[in-house]
Design an enzyme around this catalytic site. Structure first.
Site, PDB file in Angstrom:
ATOM      1  N   VAL A   1       0.824  -1.201   0.000  1.00 21.93           N
ATOM      2  CA  VAL A   1       0.000   0.000   0.000  1.00 21.93           C
ATOM      3  C   VAL A   1       0.867   1.263   0.000  1.00 21.93           C
ATOM      4  O   VAL A   1       0.638   2.188  -0.783  1.00 21.93           O
ATOM      5  CB  VAL A   1      -0.972  -0.027   1.206  1.00 21.93           C
ATOM      6  CG1 VAL A   1      -1.667   1.307   1.400  1.00 21.93           C
ATOM      7  CG2 VAL A   1      -2.000  -1.121   1.015  1.00 21.93           C
TER       8      VAL A   1
ATOM      9  N   LYS B   1      -7.386 -12.171   6.672  1.00 22.58           N
ATOM     10  CA  LYS B   1      -7.113 -11.405   7.899  1.00 22.58           C
ATOM     11  C   LYS B   1      -8.295 -10.495   8.254  1.00 22.58           C
ATOM     12  O   LYS B   1      -8.661 -10.388   9.429  1.00 22.58           O
ATOM     13  CB  LYS B   1      -5.829 -10.603   7.662  1.00 22.58           C
ATOM     14  CG  LYS B   1      -5.721  -9.266   8.294  1.00 22.58           C
ATOM     15  CD  LYS B   1      -4.399  -8.620   7.989  1.00 22.58           C
ATOM     16  CE  LYS B   1      -4.473  -7.469   7.025  1.00 22.58           C
ATOM     17  NZ  LYS B   1      -5.303  -6.353   7.419  1.00 22.58           N
TER      18      LYS B   1
ATOM     19  N   LYS C   1     -14.167  -0.390   5.228  1.00 27.04           N
ATOM     20  CA  LYS C   1     -13.135  -1.252   4.642  1.00 27.04           C
ATOM     21  C   LYS C   1     -13.375  -2.723   5.010  1.00 27.04           C
ATOM     22  O   LYS C   1     -13.311  -3.620   4.166  1.00 27.04           O
ATOM     23  CB  LYS C   1     -11.756  -0.780   5.125  1.00 27.04           C
ATOM     24  CG  LYS C   1     -10.612  -1.673   4.752  1.00 27.04           C
ATOM     25  CD  LYS C   1     -10.345  -1.704   3.257  1.00 27.04           C
ATOM     26  CE  LYS C   1      -9.403  -2.827   2.899  1.00 27.04           C
ATOM     27  NZ  LYS C   1      -9.139  -2.951   1.497  1.00 27.04           N
TER      28      LYS C   1
ATOM     29  N   CYS D   1      -5.284  -9.736   2.621  1.00 26.13           N
ATOM     30  CA  CYS D   1      -6.397  -8.942   3.159  1.00 26.13           C
ATOM     31  C   CYS D   1      -7.629  -9.752   3.557  1.00 26.13           C
ATOM     32  O   CYS D   1      -8.033  -9.705   4.716  1.00 26.13           O
ATOM     33  CB  CYS D   1      -6.791  -7.870   2.150  1.00 26.13           C
ATOM     34  SG  CYS D   1      -5.510  -6.626   1.971  1.00 26.13           S
TER      35      CYS D   1
ATOM     36  N   GLY E   1     -14.148 -22.025  -6.782  1.00 26.84           N
ATOM     37  CA  GLY E   1     -12.765 -22.492  -6.911  1.00 26.84           C
ATOM     38  C   GLY E   1     -12.131 -22.697  -5.553  1.00 26.84           C
ATOM     39  O   GLY E   1     -12.809 -23.025  -4.574  1.00 26.84           O
TER      40      GLY E   1
ATOM     41  N   GLU F   1      -4.383  -6.018  -5.336  1.00 28.55           N
ATOM     42  CA  GLU F   1      -3.069  -6.438  -5.833  1.00 28.55           C
ATOM     43  C   GLU F   1      -3.241  -7.030  -7.222  1.00 28.55           C
ATOM     44  O   GLU F   1      -4.233  -7.682  -7.514  1.00 28.55           O
ATOM     45  CB  GLU F   1      -2.445  -7.469  -4.886  1.00 28.55           C
ATOM     46  CG  GLU F   1      -1.884  -6.804  -3.653  1.00 28.55           C
ATOM     47  CD  GLU F   1      -1.202  -7.789  -2.708  1.00 28.55           C
ATOM     48  OE1 GLU F   1      -0.674  -8.804  -3.162  1.00 28.55           O
ATOM     49  OE2 GLU F   1      -1.213  -7.508  -1.498  1.00 28.55           O
TER      50      GLU F   1
HETATM   51  P1  NAD Z   1       3.190  -4.778   4.058  1.00 27.18           P
HETATM   52  O1  NAD Z   1       3.472  -5.790   5.090  1.00 27.18           O
HETATM   53  O2  NAD Z   1       3.443  -5.094   2.613  1.00 27.18           O
HETATM   54  O3  NAD Z   1       3.964  -3.442   4.406  1.00 27.18           O
HETATM   55  C1  NAD Z   1       4.001  -2.851   5.671  1.00 27.18           C
HETATM   56  C2  NAD Z   1       5.347  -2.153   5.827  1.00 27.18           C
HETATM   57  O4  NAD Z   1       5.340  -1.381   7.025  1.00 27.18           O
HETATM   58  C3  NAD Z   1       6.537  -3.105   5.931  1.00 27.18           C
HETATM   59  O5  NAD Z   1       7.474  -2.809   4.915  1.00 27.18           O
HETATM   60  C4  NAD Z   1       7.107  -2.838   7.331  1.00 27.18           C
HETATM   61  O6  NAD Z   1       8.500  -2.983   7.401  1.00 27.18           O
HETATM   62  C5  NAD Z   1       6.656  -1.413   7.551  1.00 27.18           C
HETATM   63  N1  NAD Z   1       6.644  -0.979   8.967  1.00 27.18           N
HETATM   64  C6  NAD Z   1       6.227  -1.659  10.055  1.00 27.18           C
HETATM   65  N2  NAD Z   1       6.379  -0.912  11.156  1.00 27.18           N
HETATM   66  C7  NAD Z   1       6.909   0.272  10.761  1.00 27.18           C
HETATM   67  C8  NAD Z   1       7.301   1.466  11.450  1.00 27.18           C
HETATM   68  N3  NAD Z   1       7.166   1.578  12.779  1.00 27.18           N
HETATM   69  N4  NAD Z   1       7.813   2.480  10.742  1.00 27.18           N
HETATM   70  C9  NAD Z   1       7.971   2.370   9.401  1.00 27.18           C
HETATM   71  N5  NAD Z   1       7.623   1.272   8.689  1.00 27.18           N
HETATM   72  C10 NAD Z   1       7.100   0.239   9.373  1.00 27.18           C
HETATM   73  O7  NAD Z   1       1.648  -4.391   4.252  1.00 27.18           O
HETATM   74  P2  NAD Z   1       0.588  -3.953   3.123  1.00 27.18           P
HETATM   75  O8  NAD Z   1       0.134  -5.140   2.356  1.00 27.18           O
HETATM   76  O9  NAD Z   1       1.083  -2.760   2.408  1.00 27.18           O
HETATM   77  O10 NAD Z   1      -0.631  -3.536   4.063  1.00 27.18           O
HETATM   78  C11 NAD Z   1      -0.605  -2.374   4.853  1.00 27.18           C
HETATM   79  C12 NAD Z   1      -2.000  -2.111   5.360  1.00 27.18           C
HETATM   80  O11 NAD Z   1      -2.874  -1.828   4.259  1.00 27.18           O
HETATM   81  C13 NAD Z   1      -2.656  -3.294   6.086  1.00 27.18           C
HETATM   82  O12 NAD Z   1      -3.471  -2.806   7.112  1.00 27.18           O
HETATM   83  C14 NAD Z   1      -3.490  -3.954   4.997  1.00 27.18           C
HETATM   84  O13 NAD Z   1      -4.566  -4.669   5.530  1.00 27.18           O
HETATM   85  C15 NAD Z   1      -3.962  -2.741   4.223  1.00 27.18           C
HETATM   86  N6  NAD Z   1      -4.298  -3.020   2.819  1.00 27.18           N
HETATM   87  C16 NAD Z   1      -3.490  -3.831   2.066  1.00 27.18           C
HETATM   88  C17 NAD Z   1      -3.821  -4.048   0.723  1.00 27.18           C
HETATM   89  C18 NAD Z   1      -2.994  -4.980  -0.134  1.00 27.18           C
HETATM   90  O14 NAD Z   1      -3.430  -5.284  -1.238  1.00 27.18           O
HETATM   91  N7  NAD Z   1      -1.822  -5.425   0.285  1.00 27.18           N
HETATM   92  C19 NAD Z   1      -4.949  -3.441   0.157  1.00 27.18           C
HETATM   93  C20 NAD Z   1      -5.713  -2.604   0.949  1.00 27.18           C
HETATM   94  C21 NAD Z   1      -5.374  -2.389   2.287  1.00 27.18           C
END
Ligand code: NAD
Length: 441
Positions: free
Chosen positions: A11, A269, A210, A266, A259, A158
């Site tokens: 994100v 969780k 969300k 997401c 499927g 994604e």
């Molecule tokens: P991710 O695990 O890919 O990335 C999170 C990042 O945050 C990591 O790189 C980690 O090192 C960093 N981090 C952790 N603690 C930190 C700190 N104190 N300071 C700086 N950086 C720090 O996670 P993601 O998939 O990007 O998801 C992030 C959020 O967005 C989640 O809540 C997820 O549910 C939500 N989300 C994800 C998606 C998706 O498709 N992946 C879509 C919508 C919403």
């Protein structure tokens, strides 16, 4: 506007790159120094169509930078976006420790009025908690600094994330003041030229929206998987049912494929998080408990189709796997069905050959013992001398293979295809000499 993005994962990186692309000056920070080093050296740590190009373009234009100096980045941004992970705890509850750590750091380093934009997926009430933590840290510093807090959950998918970000169906923003509403309007204005899609609301509604979106989509998938079981028993075809109901505008045609069920970072969780949250609030969340149960069972039902055909002991058999990622156009393996299914096959003594266009390196790290896994270079090499193909991800290149060539490469006179994504016409496969298994037909 100067933007600081805290958390440079899926994100954070996609949001940072896309905001830079419309002219904002963006600094993406992360505690993972290795990730920041790779980004600084021009390497993109995730596969997402179109992402590498916009990162390169905006780094070159000096609109996008990467840093591991979280406190410095907090000081430099006018708006600070929180994009850190919110994983599940073993009991399904949402672990907010990264969010609270970031809130603490913001409170310790904020040096003037800023807008704090919460983008991670968090239970309602979290923005309030972030606000309290920041205030208490500011108080400890014996200073007075004002800030606004905004909830702006991210809905990108994604595999299509850059396009989703640039052409969103909608942007949900929970605000507490007219000023922050104005800032958010300005921030997203360039993405809104073809129609007004920012939906403003109160903060708890934005937070819950969300979870509601992901819970609804997951429910549709499990619902269709439930209907698929019935279809198998009565001789119906789930794809006919999908066409029959998806054409009803009240239902719509998306997320109705039977499927292997949902995976990824997401849906699993967030469904668990919603169940936990609902239970703690004394609400009846039985619907979602069934959604989760059905989803887990789909992987077992797939394995059952395999053992019904080959027997419980799979030693001496070779399985070719088409697709490892939890969905096409990503290298993300979080909660991917491939992990469970391949582990089960190995436990039952099988040899496994795998191919995925993007997720092989991540898969090697995921599996501790790779001795019985062969990593192939394409979808044809992987099927060589195998007894069955398992289709686990619906990448485009698997959708219309040359079945004659596939058949010639496989072993035995009646190789099997176990289609976990319902991609093929059973008649075509059977006419090509395969035993074909899928869901709901
Ligand atoms: P991710 O695990 O890919 O990335 C999170 C990042 O945050 C990591 O790189 C980690 O090192 C960093 N981090 C952790 N603690 C930190 C700190 N104190 N300071 C700086 N950086 C720090 O996670 P993601 O998939 O990007 O998801 C992030 C959020 O967005 C989640 O809540 C997820 O549910 C939500 N989300 C994800 C998606 C998706 O498709 N992946 C879509 C919508 C919403």
């Amino acid at each position: 506007m100067k933007l600081t993005i805290i958390g440079t994962g899926y994100v954070g990186l996609i949001s940072g790159a896309c905001f830079a692309d419309i002219g904002h000056k963006v600094i993406c920070v992360d505690v993972d120094q290795g990730k920041i080093e790779r980004l600084r050296s021009g390497e993109v740590p995730i596969y997402e169509p179109g992402l590498e190009e916009i990162i390169k373009k905006n780094v070159k234009a000096k609109r996008l930078t990467f840093s591991s100096d979280v406190s410095g980045a907090i000081k430099s941004g006018a708006a600070i976006m929180i994009c850190v992970g919110t994983p599940s705890r073993p009991d399904g509850s949402v672990d907010l420790k990264y969010i609270y750590q970031v809130a603490k750091e913001i409170g310790q380093n904020i040096d003037g009025h800023k807008i704090i934009v919460q983008k991670s997926t968090v239970p309602p009430g979290t923005a309030k908690e972030i606000e309290n933590i920041i205030r208490s840290e500011i108080k400890k510093r014996e200073t007075k600094i004002n800030f606004d807090i905004v909830s702006n959950p991210e809905f990108l998918k994604e595999g299509n994330a850059v396009s989703d970000f640039k052409k969103p169906d909608r942007i949900v923003v929970g605000v507490e003041s007219a000023d922050s509403e104005d800032v958010m309007k300005r921030l997203y204005a360039p993405f809104m030229r073809t129609g007004y899609r920012v939906i403003f609301m109160d903060v708890p509604s934005a937070e819950l929206a969300k979870y509601a979106a992901n819970a609804m989509l997951a429910t549709r998938i499990s619902f269709m998987n439930m209907i698929a079981q019935v279809a198998e028993k009565v001789g119906a075809d789930i794809d006919n049912i999908r066409a029959g109901i998806g054409s009803d505008s009240r239902i719509g045609k998306h997320f109705l494929f039977a499927g292997l069920g949902y995976g990824g970072s997401c849906f699993p969780k967030d469904v668990k998080g919603m169940i936990d949250m609902g239970k703690k609030l004394g609400c009846d969340v039985g619907i979602l408990e069934e959604v989760e149960k059905t989803n887990k069972l789909q992987r077992k039902r797939f394995l059952k189709k395999i053992t019904n055909y080959f027997g419980e002991d799979l030693s001496g058999l070779t399985f070719a796997v088409w697709g490892l990622a939890f969905k096409p156009e990503t290298d993300d393996l979080r909660e991917a069905p491939s992990i469970d299914i391949i582990k089960w096959l190995l436990e039952k003594g099988a040899r496994v050959r795998v191919f995925d266009p993007q997720a092989m390196e991540n898969f090697k790290k995921e599996i501790s013992d790779n001795t019985n896994i062969f990593y192939a270079k394409d979808e044809y090499e992987v099927v060589k001398r195998s007894d069955a193909i398992l289709v686990l991800t619906e990448w485009m290149q698997f959708r219309d293979p040359d079945w004659k060539e596939v058949y010639a490469l496989m072993s035995g006179c009646e190789p099997a295809v176990f289609d976990g994504r319902n991609l093929y016409d059973p008649k075509t496969l059977e006419e090509s000499g395969f035993k074909y298994f899928c869901f709901g037909k």
